[in-house]
Structure formats: C-alpha cells, structure tokens
Design a protein around this motif. Structure first.
Motif, PDB file in Angstrom:
ATOM      1  N   TYR A  62     -22.252 -44.242  19.430  1.00 54.86           N
ATOM      2  CA  TYR A  62     -22.794 -44.076  18.082  1.00 54.86           C
ATOM      3  C   TYR A  62     -23.501 -45.345  17.613  1.00 54.86           C
ATOM      4  O   TYR A  62     -24.490 -45.263  16.867  1.00 54.86           O
ATOM      5  CB  TYR A  62     -21.688 -43.667  17.111  1.00 54.86           C
ATOM      6  CG  TYR A  62     -21.122 -42.297  17.400  1.00 54.86           C
ATOM      7  CD1 TYR A  62     -21.894 -41.153  17.228  1.00 54.86           C
ATOM      8  CD2 TYR A  62     -19.820 -42.139  17.863  1.00 54.86           C
ATOM      9  CE1 TYR A  62     -21.387 -39.888  17.506  1.00 54.86           C
ATOM     10  CE2 TYR A  62     -19.294 -40.886  18.140  1.00 54.86           C
ATOM     11  CZ  TYR A  62     -20.089 -39.756  17.954  1.00 54.86           C
ATOM     12  OH  TYR A  62     -19.575 -38.519  18.241  1.00 54.86           O
ATOM     13  N   MET A 108     -26.936 -45.069  19.147  1.00 54.45           N
ATOM     14  CA  MET A 108     -27.705 -44.067  18.419  1.00 54.45           C
ATOM     15  C   MET A 108     -28.128 -44.584  17.048  1.00 54.45           C
ATOM     16  O   MET A 108     -29.256 -44.344  16.594  1.00 54.45           O
ATOM     17  CB  MET A 108     -26.878 -42.787  18.245  1.00 54.45           C
ATOM     18  CG  MET A 108     -26.694 -41.955  19.489  1.00 54.45           C
ATOM     19  SD  MET A 108     -25.681 -40.482  19.152  1.00 54.45           S
ATOM     20  CE  MET A 108     -26.667 -39.644  17.900  1.00 54.45           C
ATOM     21  N   LYS A 134     -33.324 -34.986  18.798  1.00 54.89           N
ATOM     22  CA  LYS A 134     -33.586 -35.241  20.220  1.00 54.89           C
ATOM     23  C   LYS A 134     -32.304 -35.125  21.036  1.00 54.89           C
ATOM     24  O   LYS A 134     -32.302 -34.559  22.133  1.00 54.89           O
ATOM     25  CB  LYS A 134     -34.210 -36.624  20.392  1.00 54.89           C
ATOM     26  CG  LYS A 134     -35.571 -36.767  19.734  1.00 54.89           C
ATOM     27  CD  LYS A 134     -36.115 -38.184  19.909  1.00 54.89           C
ATOM     28  CE  LYS A 134     -37.450 -38.335  19.206  1.00 54.89           C
ATOM     29  NZ  LYS A 134     -37.986 -39.715  19.329  1.00 54.89           N
ATOM     30  N   TYR A 135     -31.226 -35.657  20.491  1.00 50.62           N
ATOM     31  CA  TYR A 135     -29.951 -35.587  21.209  1.00 50.62           C
ATOM     32  C   TYR A 135     -29.449 -34.149  21.288  1.00 50.62           C
ATOM     33  O   TYR A 135     -28.951 -33.708  22.329  1.00 50.62           O
ATOM     34  CB  TYR A 135     -28.914 -36.469  20.519  1.00 50.62           C
ATOM     35  CG  TYR A 135     -29.035 -37.936  20.852  1.00 50.62           C
ATOM     36  CD1 TYR A 135     -28.310 -38.494  21.894  1.00 50.62           C
ATOM     37  CD2 TYR A 135     -29.882 -38.768  20.136  1.00 50.62           C
ATOM     38  CE1 TYR A 135     -28.413 -39.841  22.219  1.00 50.62           C
ATOM     39  CE2 TYR A 135     -30.000 -40.117  20.442  1.00 50.62           C
ATOM     40  CZ  TYR A 135     -29.266 -40.646  21.482  1.00 50.62           C
ATOM     41  OH  TYR A 135     -29.383 -41.981  21.794  1.00 50.62           O
ATOM     42  N   ASP A 183     -31.602 -32.087  23.720  1.00 57.64           N
ATOM     43  CA  ASP A 183     -31.255 -32.398  25.112  1.00 57.64           C
ATOM     44  C   ASP A 183     -30.019 -31.619  25.550  1.00 57.64           C
ATOM     45  O   ASP A 183     -29.937 -31.162  26.699  1.00 57.64           O
ATOM     46  CB  ASP A 183     -30.995 -33.901  25.273  1.00 57.64           C
ATOM     47  CG  ASP A 183     -32.278 -34.706  25.394  1.00 57.64           C
ATOM     48  OD1 ASP A 183     -33.355 -34.109  25.547  1.00 57.64           O
ATOM     49  OD2 ASP A 183     -32.193 -35.955  25.336  1.00 57.64           O
ATOM     50  N   CYS A 184     -29.056 -31.472  24.649  1.00 52.55           N
ATOM     51  CA  CYS A 184     -27.856 -30.683  24.980  1.00 52.55           C
ATOM     52  C   CYS A 184     -28.185 -29.203  25.077  1.00 52.55           C
ATOM     53  O   CYS A 184     -27.668 -28.497  25.960  1.00 52.55           O
ATOM     54  CB  CYS A 184     -26.769 -30.925  23.932  1.00 52.55           C
ATOM     55  SG  CYS A 184     -26.065 -32.591  23.930  1.00 52.55           S
ATOM     56  N   ALA A 232     -28.981 -33.603  28.598  1.00 56.85           N
ATOM     57  CA  ALA A 232     -28.226 -34.766  28.129  1.00 56.85           C
ATOM     58  C   ALA A 232     -27.351 -35.332  29.239  1.00 56.85           C
ATOM     59  O   ALA A 232     -26.940 -34.611  30.162  1.00 56.85           O
ATOM     60  CB  ALA A 232     -27.363 -34.387  26.926  1.00 56.85           C
ATOM     61  N   LEU A 279     -22.289 -37.833  27.503  1.00 51.71           N
ATOM     62  CA  LEU A 279     -22.549 -37.363  26.142  1.00 51.71           C
ATOM     63  C   LEU A 279     -22.139 -35.912  25.997  1.00 51.71           C
ATOM     64  O   LEU A 279     -21.504 -35.528  24.997  1.00 51.71           O
ATOM     65  CB  LEU A 279     -24.027 -37.531  25.816  1.00 51.71           C
ATOM     66  CG  LEU A 279     -24.445 -37.050  24.421  1.00 51.71           C
ATOM     67  CD1 LEU A 279     -23.805 -37.919  23.355  1.00 51.71           C
ATOM     68  CD2 LEU A 279     -25.957 -37.045  24.274  1.00 51.71           C
ATOM     69  N   TRP A 332     -19.265 -34.496  23.295  1.00 52.71           N
ATOM     70  CA  TRP A 332     -19.578 -33.531  22.248  1.00 52.71           C
ATOM     71  C   TRP A 332     -19.216 -32.100  22.646  1.00 52.71           C
ATOM     72  O   TRP A 332     -19.631 -31.148  21.991  1.00 52.71           O
ATOM     73  CB  TRP A 332     -21.064 -33.605  21.915  1.00 52.71           C
ATOM     74  CG  TRP A 332     -21.447 -34.868  21.193  1.00 52.71           C
ATOM     75  CD1 TRP A 332     -20.621 -35.820  20.684  1.00 52.71           C
ATOM     76  CD2 TRP A 332     -22.779 -35.309  20.905  1.00 52.71           C
ATOM     77  NE1 TRP A 332     -21.342 -36.821  20.088  1.00 52.71           N
ATOM     78  CE2 TRP A 332     -22.668 -36.540  20.205  1.00 52.71           C
ATOM     79  CE3 TRP A 332     -24.050 -34.791  21.160  1.00 52.71           C
ATOM     80  CZ2 TRP A 332     -23.786 -37.249  19.765  1.00 52.71           C
ATOM     81  CZ3 TRP A 332     -25.167 -35.489  20.715  1.00 52.71           C
ATOM     82  CH2 TRP A 332     -25.023 -36.704  20.024  1.00 52.71           C
TER      83      TRP A 332
END
Length: 427
Positions: free
Chosen positions: A64, A67, A372-373, A376-377, A382, A386, A390
C-alpha cells in the motif's frame, strides 16, 4: 475468466472502486460498460465523498505504501486541482506505536524523510499553526501528504467516465435488489422496481452495501464511523490554514485544515465504529450496513458516545473550539476487512461475478491508480502476490465463526458497538 472487449459489463456502485475500474476498462478497449447506483455520482452517502479525504503515503504495509506513492504522483498531476499538500502528522499518546514505527521505517527505506517528535510542542515548532494540546504525543510529521476535495475528484472521475462512453443508470432503475442467477452463474441484477438488467459480467463495487447482496460474513462487514463539521470565522480559518492533517491513533480522531472558501473544519474518527442490524437479501441473516432506499447522510444523527468521542478529540486538537456547536454530523460507512486488505477478485463460486470492494476506510487516496490495479485483476494480469492479498476466500468452517475485522493496525478508539434499535431508527 476471459473477457471480450464487446462483452456487456455491469458495474454496481459509483464510488471510487466502481468509477476508477469503469474508466480503466474503457481505456483498455471495453465498449459496453454500464455503472449502476442509487444516486448519480458523487453519491451523497458514499464513503468516497464529502469535502475532504486524507491523502498520505504513510503505510505499515509495503504494497500500500508503494501504491500510495504512485497515487500521490496522480494527485499532483491530473488531480492537482482537487489536492491540497498540507502535510501529514501522525501521533500516539503512548510511545512506540507499531503502526507509526513501521510506517516511518518504510518511508525512510524508500528515501523519504520525516520529522520525528516526542511531545506536541516539538510538532508546533515544525508546524506553528498547530493548536493541539496533548499531555503526551509521540509521532512524526511528513511534509508529503495532505487532503483531497473528495466530491470534486469524484465528479471529475465520473465526467471522464461519461466522456469515455460509459453509461450510467441511477435512481430506482439503478438500485439493485439482488444478483440475477442462472445456476451458479451471475447473469445480471434484479432492480428494486421489479425489472432486471442482464450482462455478461457483473462487477460488485457496492462498499458497505455489499453484505446485502452477497454473503461476505467471513470476509467483510460494514461499520459507521462518526464525522463532524464546524463552521469557522474567516479569522479562525486563516489561523489554521497552514495546519497539517493530524491523526491521533490512540482515540482514532483525525482533523483536516479548514476548507478554503467555506471555512469548514472537519473531524472524524478512524475507529472500529458502530454496527446496525439489517436483513441480508442473500442469506436472510442479520448483517450490519447502511440504509438502501434513502440517503444515510441526511439526518445528521450520531449516537451520544460517538458525538462525545469527536468532541473529546476536538478539545485535544483545537482547544479554543472545544465547545463550538456542530454545523453538521454524519456516519461514514466503511467496508471492514480482517487485515484492512481490499477484496478484488473473481468470485470463486459464482461465474461472471467480480468483487471490487473492502476499502476499509483507506481506499479513496488511491483514486488516480486504483482502476489500473483492479483491471489487472479482472484481466488476470496482476502479480500473484497481489492477487493472493486481495483474494476473496471462502469460509474455512461452517461460515458461522466470528471474524475479527480489526484492520491493519491504524484504527483507534473504543471497540465496535452495535447500535440499539432506537439509535438505528434515528440514523
């Protein structure tokens, strides 16, 4: 799960998760995206809005922190009109707070510098506008940090979504009653007016409203956190204009500099909050959460102990204003998770359903990069670490075990308290 660029995608929730994800997917070429919500963004009772949100790079978790540094670049570029680099001060009334110590270490390892203090007078030397009084205060001041105009930033983000061709449905037709199922596949959503909207994929970004639509009892819960606003005179606001954002991890109370123009001073508590009793449409069980069919920011009601907690914090941070009446009050609804980690994952049991939620009171600051994150998932791009962090896991036992939603160690104040039915009726 593979997505095609022309697949129909419904994103339920027009907060920071939903809007940032919608925009990023549109930028990646997806052409059939619709966002649903009870209200048009900025949603008046969403956790992503009102006059201010903290923007910090200070984290006791390296991911974090990384990020947040990326997002900070965005706040100073595309979102600079909504950002005030006031600085950030974090403290505890006892020395050696683990979250403070770890955050400081991560900042220094990344090449940053902070101003350490072991009493409040030392902070006042660094930032003379500070008026706080503490018998004991241990922490640091970080010149990198500040606050954002949350409502303005969300308006900007929503406008970008509209310009990118994303559709919005709000009001009764945007209020979701339940997920629409065909076996174990989610095929759309059922709307409160009795109709439905079909889609190839549904992304659930409903924050504290999520437990109403999906069984997340093992992974997330919702709690209300108290917020108070005070009207200052122009002279009072000028005296505090160069104050940093200040956070007290002992009682959880934090405060912003006065908002320019309106001269409104805002305090809130990043704590363990208050729970309500709502019936889940999914399981029929009792869950905590905000009201669905009306704004949760309208009444101005806070429980007496919540009001007193804010008042005590006000007297610490701004002694001269300790008895000033509130201009307004509200509950800010969090989606709590056990370790403060977001939930960003395809549902392991329901095909076609992606969950992007679990903001745990700290997601807004990532607005410039969050989409964006998440995207990606969604696309399976991702990094494995990560995705694991998550991941939406399933309950290990019966699903009835009590789960501790303590977060990442940054909260303070009294433990979670369930409101009485009379208190809940006043919200």
């Amino acid at each position: 799960m593979g997505l095609n660029k022309n697949d129909s995608i419904l994103i339920v929730g027009a907060g920071v998760f939903g809007l940032s994800t919608a925009l990023e997917l549109a930028r990646r070429g997806y052409i059939n995206i619709t966002v649903l919500d009870r209200y048009a963004p900025p949603v008046p009772d969403g956790s992503s809005v009102d006059i201010s949100r903290i923007i910090r790079i200070d984290y006791a978790d390296p991911l974090y922190a990384k990020m947040a540094r990326e997002a900070y670049t965005g706040w100073n570029a595309e979102y600079k009109d909504f950002f005030d680099a006031s600085g950030y001060a974090i403290l505890s009334e006892a020395p050696g707070h683990p979250y403070i110590e770890k955050s400081k270490q991560i900042i220094q390892q990344a090449g940053g510098k902070v101003d350490v203090f072991n009493n409040i007078d030392a902070l006042k030397t660094i930032r003379p506008a500070v008026q706080a009084h503490f018998a004991s205060a241990h922490g640091y001041h970080n010149p990198i940090g500040g606050w954002a105009n949350a409502e303005g930033a969300i308006q900007h983000l929503a406008a970008q979504c509209s310009a990118a061709g994303i559709s919005f449905i709000t009001g009764p037709r945007g209020t979701v009653q339940s997920l629409r199922m065909s076996g174990d596949r989610v095929t759309g959503v059922n709307i409160t007016n009795g109709s439905h909207i079909s889609a190839s994929h549904v992304i659930l970004s409903t924050g504290a409203w999520s437990p109403r639509l999906l069984d997340l009892s093992h992974a997330a819960s919702a709690s209300g956190q108290p917020v108070g606003f005070i009207q200052l005179t122009p002279e009072e606001a000028t005296a505090l204009q160069k104050s940093p954002v200040i956070v007290n991890l002992t009682n959880g109370v934090f405060a912003f500099p006065p908002t320019p123009g309106s001269n409104i001073l805002k305090l809130a508590r990043h704590g363990f909050g208050f729970a309500t009793a709502q019936k889940s449409q999914v399981t029929g069980s009792i869950v905590s959460g905000p009201k669905r069919d009306e704004s949760n920011a309208a009444t101005g009601y806070l429980p007496q102990d919540a009001d007193q907690g804010l008042r005590d914090g006000l007297r610490q941070l701004f002694p001269a204003l300790g008895d000033r009446p509130w201009l307004d009050r509200r509950m800010c609804w969090y989606t709590d998770t056990p370790k403060g980690d977001f939930i960003v994952d395809w549902h392991p049991r329901f095909e076609g359903l992606f969950v992007a939620s679990g903001g745990a009171g700290h997601a807004f600051k990532f607005l410039p990069v969050l989409g964006k994150y998440v995207a990606d998932c969604v696309e399976g791009k991702a990094e494995a670490a990560l995705r694991e962090k998550w991941r939406l896991t399933m309950p290990k036992g019966t699903g009835m075990e009590e789960v501790n939603m303590a977060g990442d160690g940054s909260r303070g104040g009294p433990p979670l308290r369930r409101l009485s039915m009379l208190e809940q009726a006043k919200l």
